[in-house]
Write an enzyme that holds these catalytic residues in place. Structure first.
Site, mmCIF file in Angstrom:
data_model
loop_
_atom_site.group_PDB
_atom_site.id
_atom_site.type_symbol
_atom_site.label_atom_id
_atom_site.label_comp_id
_atom_site.label_asym_id
_atom_site.label_seq_id
_atom_site.Cartn_x
_atom_site.Cartn_y
_atom_site.Cartn_z
ATOM 1 N N THR A 53 0.933 -1.260 0.077
ATOM 2 C CA THR A 53 -0.004 0.101 -0.026
ATOM 3 C C THR A 53 0.802 1.215 0.106
ATOM 4 O OG1 THR A 53 -1.740 -1.159 1.137
ATOM 5 C CG2 THR A 53 -1.879 1.204 1.155
ATOM 6 N N LYS A 82 5.399 10.898 21.686
ATOM 7 C CA LYS A 82 5.329 11.832 22.705
ATOM 8 C C LYS A 82 3.985 12.158 23.345
ATOM 9 C CE LYS A 82 9.364 13.945 20.500
ATOM 10 N NZ LYS A 82 9.771 15.243 19.912
#
Ligand code: ASP
Length: 307
Positions: A53, A82
């Site tokens: 893909t 994060k």
């Protein structure tokens, strides 16, 4: 804006226009002069593994004269680590690129991304939900290989519960007339009820046939899938589901001469390599159709929209 989030939203006309667009792209690729997306940038944001893909979307963009920015392991290498939300990541990337191709591990992620994006979002798969561009290339494969998208018996085999390509394919094929789905799935991975109801509401027949040999004998398209190990909550259920349906030379011998075998790939043992030699094994050709189909999708999202 031309997002591609769910195959359920695609009308028959939409699907046929992608098929026509992909045929036109094949012709242009043969001539080798595609510049429709010169100067445009595609961002490929992949939070889950991918070979076909991502690389076929990137190839499609490059073949059209565009450029690509890409993060292939966004779960580890993007600010998601994060604690950044998907929505914030999309808001940022939409300022860098003209189109975003997103693969994510959560169902509904593509819709969430589209809701905040200022550029088109093309889903490259959302968890066990959907994989609409795969369904379009699968439908294109059927059109190319069999010369029709109506009056088809389609054997859906393997993981019909977590296999997102199957879900999107049921949506696209259900737009056409005379469709009969023959489902052969392990007990833990049946086709979800909402998809059965959707297909029936569109006039498709849905039948259950546990014998792969019988499905193979009846099918115009034998659509084999991988048991989606990464989606199972219980290893025992995965172990009980894998290896039950294998397309081998004995199954091939049951198939009609004009039928085809498809698979979104990767395979994990459910089609034996000996089958590859048979001309009915269409799965590698299927991967290659991904480029013109995704060229058509990118062009539709970026150029046709401006026109
Ligand atoms: N490559 C397909 C997908 O991303 C099929 C699979 O992984 O089994 O859904």
């Amino acid at each position: 804006m031309k997002h591609l989030i769910s195959a359920k939203t695609l009308s028959k006309q939409d699907i046929l226009s992608v098929i026509d667009g992909a045929l036109a792209m094949q012709a242009e690729l043969r001539k080798g002069n595609c510049h429709q997306l010169d100067g445009k940038i595609m961002a490929a944001l992949f939070f889950e593994p991918s070979t076909r893909t991502r690389l076929s979307f990137e190839t499609a963009m490059l073949r059209l004269g565009g450029n690509v920015i890409s993060t292939e392991n966004a779960r580890e290498f993007s600010s998601a680590v994060k604690g950044e939300t998907l929505e914030d990541t999309i808001r940022v990337v939409a300022g860098y690129a003209d189109v975003i191709v997103l693969r994510h591990n959560e169902i509904g992620a593509a819709a969430r991304a589209a809701s905040v994006s200022t550029v088109p979002v093309l889903s490259a798969g959302d968890g066990a939900g959907e994989h609409p561009s795969q369904a379009l290339l699968d439908t294109f494969t059927i059109a190319k290989e069999l010369g029709r998208t109506d009056d088809l018996t389609v054997g859906l085999v393997g993981d019909l519960m977590y296999g997102r390509t199957v879900h999107s394919l049921v949506y696209t094929l259900s737009q056409f007339a005379g469709i009969r789905f023959l489902c052969a799935a392990p007990a833990h991975t049946p086709l979800p009820d909402d998809l059965i109801q959707y297909a029936q509401s569109r006039g498709a027949q849905v039948e259950f046939e546990p014998s792969l040999a019988k499905v193979a004998g009846a099918a115009d398209v034998l659509y084999q899938t991988r048991i989606q190990k990464e989606r199972f909550h219980s290893l025992d259920e995965y172990e009980a589901s894998k290896g039950l349906y294998v397309v081998d030379e004995a199954i091939l011998a049951r198939m009609q001469p004009t039928s085809i075998i498809m698979h979104p790939l990767p395979r994990a043992g459910e089609i034996t390599p000996a089958v590859d030699r048979d001309p009915r094994a269409a799965y590698f050709r299927q991967t290659h159709y991904g480029v013109p189909v995704r060229m058509a999708l990118l062009t539709a999202a970026l150029v046709d929209e401006e026109a």
